[in-house]
Design an enzyme around this catalytic site. Sequence first.
Site, PDB file in Angstrom:
ATOM      1  N   LYS A   1       0.820  -1.212   0.000  1.00 54.81           N
ATOM      2  CA  LYS A   1       0.000   0.000   0.000  1.00 54.81           C
ATOM      3  C   LYS A   1       0.857   1.266   0.000  1.00 54.81           C
ATOM      4  O   LYS A   1       0.501   2.252  -0.655  1.00 54.81           O
ATOM      5  CB  LYS A   1      -0.992  -0.013   1.163  1.00 54.81           C
ATOM      6  CG  LYS A   1      -2.069  -1.059   0.931  1.00 54.81           C
ATOM      7  CD  LYS A   1      -3.215  -0.985   1.901  1.00 54.81           C
ATOM      8  CE  LYS A   1      -4.261  -2.030   1.504  1.00 54.81           C
ATOM      9  NZ  LYS A   1      -5.236  -2.318   2.517  1.00 54.81           N
TER      10      LYS A   1
ATOM     11  N   LYS B   1     -11.489  -5.098  -3.246  1.00 54.73           N
ATOM     12  CA  LYS B   1     -12.542  -4.086  -3.379  1.00 54.73           C
ATOM     13  C   LYS B   1     -11.967  -2.717  -3.700  1.00 54.73           C
ATOM     14  O   LYS B   1     -12.677  -1.831  -4.142  1.00 54.73           O
ATOM     15  CB  LYS B   1     -13.416  -4.029  -2.132  1.00 54.73           C
ATOM     16  CG  LYS B   1     -12.664  -3.846  -0.827  1.00 54.73           C
ATOM     17  CD  LYS B   1     -13.615  -3.902   0.361  1.00 54.73           C
ATOM     18  CE  LYS B   1     -12.885  -4.121   1.651  1.00 54.73           C
ATOM     19  NZ  LYS B   1     -13.085  -5.375   2.304  1.00 54.73           N
TER      20      LYS B   1
ATOM     21  N   LYS C   1      -4.566 -10.397  -6.113  1.00 52.73           N
ATOM     22  CA  LYS C   1      -5.747 -10.746  -5.314  1.00 52.73           C
ATOM     23  C   LYS C   1      -6.965  -9.936  -5.770  1.00 52.73           C
ATOM     24  O   LYS C   1      -6.813  -8.757  -6.099  1.00 52.73           O
ATOM     25  CB  LYS C   1      -5.406 -10.406  -3.857  1.00 52.73           C
ATOM     26  CG  LYS C   1      -6.431 -10.786  -2.852  1.00 52.73           C
ATOM     27  CD  LYS C   1      -6.089 -10.211  -1.483  1.00 52.73           C
ATOM     28  CE  LYS C   1      -6.375  -8.726  -1.405  1.00 52.73           C
ATOM     29  NZ  LYS C   1      -6.362  -8.172  -0.053  1.00 52.73           N
TER      30      LYS C   1
END
Length: 336
Positions: A114, A204, A201
Amino acid sequence: MKSKKRMVSGITATGTVTLGNYIGAIKNFVKLQEEFEMYIFVANLHAITTPIDKLKLRENIKSMAALYFACGLDPNKVNVFIQSEVLEHTQLSWILTCNSTIGELNRMTQFKDKSQKQKNKNRTDYIPTGLLTYPLLMAADILLYEPDYVPVGKDQKQHIELTRNLAERMNNKYGNLFKIPEEYIPEVGSKIMDLQNPTNKMSKSSENPKSYISLLDDIKIVEKKIKSAVTDSENLIKYDPINKPGVSNLIVIYSSLANKSIKEVELFFSNKDYGFLKNEVIKVVSILLKEIQDKYYNLINSNDIETWLEKSANNARYLARKKMSKVMDKIGLNYK
Ligand code: TYM
């Protein structure tokens, strides 16, 4: 009577709930609700680690709570609550912060991924502190309830390991303080992949909506998303995640939702083509989503949800307060 073992888990309210969240986590919650005492929450505090619009956040919280029930969690069996309604989560999180090191948090792969994304956008000046300390709040969510198991997908394994390490470290320092939890990861479907880029992966937070299936997607859209899922040019239906990640991902989705083993699925699809595979995946996903959505739209505007959430938050608070009182005593924060 032998008391039930306990489980705790949550999903972050950053956006929609995906098919990955369902297969990797919620399906297990539903399956195990008879056997275990469960505390399942909407992780709304985790949702503010990166900026999020306040109306969107509010909507996500309510929608996620309704989705838990729509997916089959029984309000009479499972404690479903909102993370921020139990203040002890943040209180314990601070205590864990003071017993952790920046080095161990820096090693978390989710943090690395991230923060790398921010760096790629030339935003090295904007890596929120919460991204780094996020696993400590997660550890607090878990340790407060003394669970035996934490049902999660594979991506959370490292965070559970950190939780265990922190618990062991504090047990050594302060005496027997925390129960050491284990992860509970499904055999099939612990990492559902992105439909467009099947080496990543399904997430969302993906910028391309064709990459994931939301549990609230219109069935017609779901059909299109599955039809456009990336496969390969071999036209051979075989489970081989390294060389055939796209096809293997569709096999896993089918296997989980049809409750068949990977071997059985391979046999079922032998001599069939990718078009057939995709149509069968569309069928199982559509049946699931229709059932969830029918329940969801009945529930979302009923007053029942608030009543159930409040009752469960009370049960959660009871355990959390008991645990915090012990923690405060053991580490010397209580002056009385
Ligand atoms: P989150 O919100 O990213 O995901 C929620 C759950 O869904 C699983 N999952 C997946 N499983 C299979 N395939 C996928 N593509 C996929 N994507 C997500 C995750 O492994 C997870 O089980 N930090 C957590 C939320 C959390 C939590 C906790 C979990 C907060 N506190 C305490 C357990 C215990 C998170 O962001 O999960």
